[in-house]
Each structure stands twice: as structure tokens, then as C-alpha cells.
Design a protein around this motif. Sequence first.
Motif, PDB file in Angstrom:
ATOM      1  N   GLY A 124     -18.251 -12.671 -21.447  1.00 20.53           N
ATOM      2  CA  GLY A 124     -18.709 -10.922 -20.756  1.00 20.53           C
ATOM      3  C   GLY A 124     -17.185 -10.007 -20.685  1.00 20.53           C
ATOM      4  O   GLY A 124     -17.250  -8.763 -20.144  1.00 20.53           O
ATOM      5  N   GLY A 125     -16.012 -10.839 -21.104  1.00 19.80           N
ATOM      6  CA  GLY A 125     -14.838  -9.995 -20.740  1.00 19.80           C
ATOM      7  C   GLY A 125     -14.666  -8.559 -21.336  1.00 19.80           C
ATOM      8  O   GLY A 125     -15.423  -8.407 -22.159  1.00 19.80           O
ATOM      9  N   THR A 126     -14.170  -7.399 -20.642  1.00 16.51           N
ATOM     10  CA  THR A 126     -14.487  -6.128 -21.228  1.00 16.51           C
ATOM     11  C   THR A 126     -13.384  -5.403 -21.584  1.00 16.51           C
ATOM     12  O   THR A 126     -13.030  -4.679 -22.389  1.00 16.51           O
ATOM     13  N   GLY A 127     -12.442  -5.863 -21.210  1.00 18.00           N
ATOM     14  CA  GLY A 127     -10.403  -5.529 -21.325  1.00 18.00           C
ATOM     15  C   GLY A 127     -10.187  -3.889 -20.909  1.00 18.00           C
ATOM     16  O   GLY A 127      -9.357  -3.786 -20.672  1.00 18.00           O
ATOM     17  N   MET A 128     -11.379  -3.875 -20.242  1.00 20.34           N
ATOM     18  CA  MET A 128     -10.756  -2.780 -19.764  1.00 20.34           C
ATOM     19  C   MET A 128     -10.580  -3.337 -17.993  1.00 20.34           C
ATOM     20  O   MET A 128      -9.604  -1.673 -16.959  1.00 20.34           O
ATOM     21  N   GLY A 129     -10.212  -3.823 -17.456  1.00 21.00           N
ATOM     22  CA  GLY A 129      -9.743  -4.292 -15.835  1.00 21.00           C
ATOM     23  C   GLY A 129      -8.300  -4.165 -15.977  1.00 21.00           C
ATOM     24  O   GLY A 129      -7.690  -2.615 -14.815  1.00 21.00           O
ATOM     25  N   LEU A 130      -7.517  -4.477 -16.506  1.00 19.93           N
ATOM     26  CA  LEU A 130      -6.085  -4.312 -15.544  1.00 19.93           C
ATOM     27  C   LEU A 130      -5.845  -2.691 -16.052  1.00 19.93           C
ATOM     28  O   LEU A 130      -4.957  -2.802 -15.879  1.00 19.93           O
ATOM     29  N   ASN A 131      -6.445  -1.739 -17.395  1.00 15.76           N
ATOM     30  CA  ASN A 131      -6.741  -0.673 -18.120  1.00 15.76           C
ATOM     31  C   ASN A 131      -6.595   0.564 -17.083  1.00 15.76           C
ATOM     32  O   ASN A 131      -5.922   1.135 -16.444  1.00 15.76           O
ATOM     33  N   VAL A 132      -7.998  -0.442 -16.357  1.00 16.05           N
ATOM     34  CA  VAL A 132      -8.171   0.737 -14.926  1.00 16.05           C
ATOM     35  C   VAL A 132      -7.698   0.248 -13.696  1.00 16.05           C
ATOM     36  O   VAL A 132      -7.054   1.262 -13.227  1.00 16.05           O
ATOM     37  N   VAL A 133      -7.199  -0.310 -13.905  1.00 17.16           N
ATOM     38  CA  VAL A 133      -5.510  -1.085 -12.055  1.00 17.16           C
ATOM     39  C   VAL A 133      -5.172   0.321 -13.368  1.00 17.16           C
ATOM     40  O   VAL A 133      -3.663   0.565 -12.233  1.00 17.16           O
ATOM     41  N   GLN A 134      -4.357  -0.108 -14.146  1.00 16.56           N
ATOM     42  CA  GLN A 134      -2.663   0.762 -14.469  1.00 16.56           C
ATOM     43  C   GLN A 134      -2.746   1.744 -14.249  1.00 16.56           C
ATOM     44  O   GLN A 134      -1.951   2.850 -13.345  1.00 16.56           O
TER      45      GLN A 134
ATOM     46  N   THR B 170     -23.849  -3.157 -18.122  1.00 18.44           N
ATOM     47  CA  THR B 170     -23.897  -2.628 -17.038  1.00 18.44           C
ATOM     48  C   THR B 170     -22.219  -3.084 -16.580  1.00 18.44           C
ATOM     49  O   THR B 170     -21.889  -1.952 -16.258  1.00 18.44           O
ATOM     50  N   ALA B 171     -21.351  -3.658 -17.422  1.00 20.08           N
ATOM     51  CA  ALA B 171     -20.507  -4.286 -16.682  1.00 20.08           C
ATOM     52  C   ALA B 171     -18.949  -3.105 -17.234  1.00 20.08           C
ATOM     53  O   ALA B 171     -18.363  -1.524 -16.912  1.00 20.08           O
ATOM     54  N   LEU B 172     -19.958  -2.764 -18.779  1.00 17.90           N
ATOM     55  CA  LEU B 172     -19.023  -2.100 -19.051  1.00 17.90           C
ATOM     56  C   LEU B 172     -18.779  -0.453 -18.884  1.00 17.90           C
ATOM     57  O   LEU B 172     -18.218   0.284 -18.609  1.00 17.90           O
ATOM     58  N   VAL B 173     -20.798  -0.082 -18.305  1.00 20.78           N
ATOM     59  CA  VAL B 173     -20.487   1.283 -17.579  1.00 20.78           C
ATOM     60  C   VAL B 173     -19.385   1.232 -15.952  1.00 20.78           C
ATOM     61  O   VAL B 173     -19.279   3.024 -16.338  1.00 20.78           O
ATOM     62  N   ARG B 174     -19.776  -0.049 -15.571  1.00 21.03           N
ATOM     63  CA  ARG B 174     -19.569  -0.175 -14.263  1.00 21.03           C
ATOM     64  C   ARG B 174     -17.621  -0.042 -14.748  1.00 21.03           C
ATOM     65  O   ARG B 174     -16.738   1.052 -13.806  1.00 21.03           O
ATOM     66  N   ARG B 175     -16.377   0.104 -15.646  1.00 23.27           N
ATOM     67  CA  ARG B 175     -15.373   0.231 -15.368  1.00 23.27           C
ATOM     68  C   ARG B 175     -15.142   1.573 -16.542  1.00 23.27           C
ATOM     69  O   ARG B 175     -14.339   2.206 -15.815  1.00 23.27           O
ATOM     70  N   LEU B 176     -16.118   1.834 -16.972  1.00 26.14           N
ATOM     71  CA  LEU B 176     -15.889   3.606 -17.450  1.00 26.14           C
ATOM     72  C   LEU B 176     -16.405   4.377 -16.086  1.00 26.14           C
ATOM     73  O   LEU B 176     -15.257   5.498 -15.726  1.00 26.14           O
ATOM     74  N   ARG B 177     -16.567   4.031 -15.091  1.00 25.92           N
ATOM     75  CA  ARG B 177     -16.945   4.848 -13.835  1.00 25.92           C
ATOM     76  C   ARG B 177     -15.436   4.349 -13.151  1.00 25.92           C
ATOM     77  O   ARG B 177     -15.406   6.163 -12.679  1.00 25.92           O
ATOM     78  N   GLU B 178     -15.153   3.345 -13.149  1.00 23.96           N
ATOM     79  CA  GLU B 178     -13.962   3.059 -12.795  1.00 23.96           C
ATOM     80  C   GLU B 178     -12.373   3.747 -12.817  1.00 23.96           C
ATOM     81  O   GLU B 178     -11.562   4.577 -12.452  1.00 23.96           O
ATOM     82  N   PHE B 179     -12.769   3.804 -14.047  1.00 21.87           N
ATOM     83  CA  PHE B 179     -11.690   4.642 -15.257  1.00 21.87           C
ATOM     84  C   PHE B 179     -11.912   5.906 -14.483  1.00 21.87           C
ATOM     85  O   PHE B 179     -10.623   6.752 -14.817  1.00 21.87           O
ATOM     86  N   ALA B 180     -12.960   6.825 -14.946  1.00 25.85           N
ATOM     87  CA  ALA B 180     -13.373   8.046 -14.112  1.00 25.85           C
ATOM     88  C   ALA B 180     -12.489   8.051 -13.683  1.00 25.85           C
ATOM     89  O   ALA B 180     -11.752   9.297 -13.246  1.00 25.85           O
ATOM     90  N   MET B 181     -12.737   7.075 -11.953  1.00 24.94           N
ATOM     91  CA  MET B 181     -11.950   7.650 -10.839  1.00 24.94           C
ATOM     92  C   MET B 181     -10.801   7.270 -11.094  1.00 24.94           C
ATOM     93  O   MET B 181     -10.010   7.817 -10.404  1.00 24.94           O
ATOM     94  N   ALA B 182     -10.065   6.904 -11.582  1.00 29.23           N
ATOM     95  CA  ALA B 182      -8.266   6.653 -11.939  1.00 29.23           C
ATOM     96  C   ALA B 182      -8.217   7.724 -12.216  1.00 29.23           C
ATOM     97  O   ALA B 182      -7.173   7.948 -11.887  1.00 29.23           O
ATOM     98  N   GLU B 183      -8.820   8.398 -13.469  1.00 28.30           N
ATOM     99  CA  GLU B 183      -8.790   9.510 -13.898  1.00 28.30           C
ATOM    100  C   GLU B 183      -8.444  10.632 -13.037  1.00 28.30           C
ATOM    101  O   GLU B 183      -7.922  11.878 -13.017  1.00 28.30           O
ATOM    102  N   THR B 184      -8.915  10.718 -12.369  1.00 31.84           N
ATOM    103  CA  THR B 184      -9.616  12.089 -11.963  1.00 31.84           C
ATOM    104  C   THR B 184      -9.536  11.512  -9.901  1.00 31.84           C
ATOM    105  O   THR B 184     -11.041  11.316  -9.360  1.00 31.84           O
ATOM    106  N   PRO B 185      -8.599  11.102  -9.126  1.00 32.95           N
ATOM    107  CA  PRO B 185      -8.548  10.265  -8.163  1.00 32.95           C
ATOM    108  C   PRO B 185      -8.698  11.749  -7.351  1.00 32.95           C
ATOM    109  O   PRO B 185      -8.034  12.943  -7.050  1.00 32.95           O
ATOM    110  N   SER B 186      -9.417  10.821  -5.858  1.00 37.07           N
ATOM    111  CA  SER B 186      -8.860  11.693  -4.436  1.00 37.07           C
ATOM    112  C   SER B 186      -7.719  12.418  -4.027  1.00 37.07           C
ATOM    113  O   SER B 186      -7.134  11.926  -4.027  1.00 37.07           O
TER     114      SER B 186
END
Length: 335
Positions: free
Chosen positions: A297-307, A180-196
Motif C-alpha cells: 500500500g505504499g504510495t511513494g509520495m510521503g517523503l516527496n511531500v515532506v521535502q 484514497t491514500a493517493l488522493v490524500r497524498r496529492l492533497r498534501e502535495f498541493a498544500m506543499a506547493e501552495t503553502p499558506s
Amino acid sequence: MTRRFVSDKWRPNLGMIVFAVLAVVAALPFTAAVLLEFDENRFQGRYGAAPEILGVLAVAAVTLLVGLVFLRTTTRPIAELRRRMSAIGNGDRDAIAPMAQAGTVEIADLAEGVLTMAESLSSRSDYVSTLAAHVSHEFKSPLTSIRGAVELLKDSGATMSEAERARFLDNIEADADRLTALVRRLREFAMAETPSAGGVAALEAVIRAIPDATPDLRIERHLDPDLKIRMGRESALIVFSHLVDNAAQHGAAVVTITAANEDGTARIVVADDGAGISPHNRDKLFDAFFTTRRDSGGTGMGLNVVQSMLRAHGGSIRLLEGEGGAAFEIRLPAG
């Protein structure tokens, strides 16, 4: 530094070349008329040829010169760019290289834009391939664990003790939470790649809306109450929630957020009193799927999503030097 594919040397624009050619063509009849005004016998005796012949030769020479100019400044660079585009389309990465001859200003700008876009798409393709490989690996581990636990429960359900059953169910729940955390991070990553497009948020309101990472964590704010950032509220909340959560996971008790408007740029420092970042991990901190908390439970995507999200909004983030805890500097266009 951004790679350049066309040198900055001076080059004529297409309009200059067209007007020069038109001027030469317009001058040819007057040149011929001047030649024809010469006394033919005197002219032929002095130059050994009739003025008409010399006029034809002059027109031919000028035509050849005009053709060479067009060949060098327009035809050859366009043909080269077309060849490059075809090669890049067929997967030739070596074709993404500086142009030896770019011709006019317009063609140089076109070549720079096309090759820069090709390099960006090539880098993006590599990044997506790497991301897909990491995502497959990250999903494979918990799915394999869940499948194994389910098979054991099915095969040994009648003879399994309640404690063993509870342990397997806890493992399944933990793996499901990780997925679930990975799916949430991937959704956030998609938002970062295609920002409104657009979006402005009041920074203080965003900080106040950050969910509690842990009851023991306190957030101290030193903000300009009127400071706004050019980022939508939801995206900004994701960015600062990740940073606060990251501080909580590393044992911080206090997170201090300081922000001010510096000549149209919002400079925001998020500092904590946690365990900090080891020198060995500093260079890998923003890499996708890099984490020191995988077991918890760390996904390693948090700071990458932030950047990624900050870059998509014209901002940046970097880890500041210091001892004790971690401090990140964020720069964003102010609203």
C-alpha cells in the motif's frame, strides 16, 4: 547552486548614463561659444575650416557617441531580452541562457529575474508533466483491478463461492484504500506547493499531536520546550506524521526526535531503530512515487511531500549517514 544568467562584473546604472548625457548636452552650447570667440581668420587659417563647421562636426560626433552609448547599454540589451521572452513564450528552452550583454544595472537585474523565473517555470512544467504521468499510472492499476473484479462478480456472481466473493471484495477494498491514500497524498502535495502565508507552530505540541502509527511504536522527545518553527501547525503535523509513519512501516519500535535552536534555525533530527535505508535506495529516497512497499500500500509520495513542504517554508531535509535505522535532519527557520 543557483544558475546565474548575468555576470557580476561592474556596470553603470541608468541614472549615471542619463546624467552623463545631460552633462554633455549642457556643455555643448559653452563649447560652441568658446569656438565662436576665436578670430575666424586665424582659426580658419590654422585649422582650414570655419569654427561653425567644426562646431557642427563636434556636435555630430558627440551625438553619435551618445547614441552608441545608449545603443550598447539600453536599446540592445532590452531588444535582446524581448527576443528571449518571445522565444521562451513559444517554447524555445534554448533561449533560457546567459545574456552576453546586459547593459545597465537595472537591465541586468531585470534580465536575471526574468530568466530565473523562466527557468523555474520550465522546471516546474517538466515536473508537473512527470507527476501527471506517474499519477495516471498509479491510478490506472487499482482502477483496472477494481473494474476486473466487478466484472467477474457480475458475470459469475451466481456460481461464485462465498470465499471467492470475499476475496474479490477484499481486493476491491484494498484498491479503494490505495486510491484514497493517493488522493490524500496529492492533497498534501498541493498544500506543499501552495503553502499558506506565515504560520508558527510550537514543535513540542506538534510532536505530541502525531497520531499513533502503530501501538508498538514509541516516540521519544528531546526538545527545547520553547522551540517554535515557522510553519503552520497542519503542515508541520503532515511532515512529522509522514516521518513517524515511514519509520513504523520499516519496522521501527522507537523514534527519537531531537531539536534545538541554532542561531535562528531549528535543527531537528528524526531517528528510528528500524530496518534503515539501503545504499542503493538512498539517492532515490525523495523521488516522487519511489517506494519499496508498493505491494503493502505504499504510495511513494510521503517523503516527496515532506521535502516539498519543507522547501516551501524555507527549510530542508536530508538523510544522515549512519548504521542501524534511518535518521533525517530537518532545518527550518525558528519562530
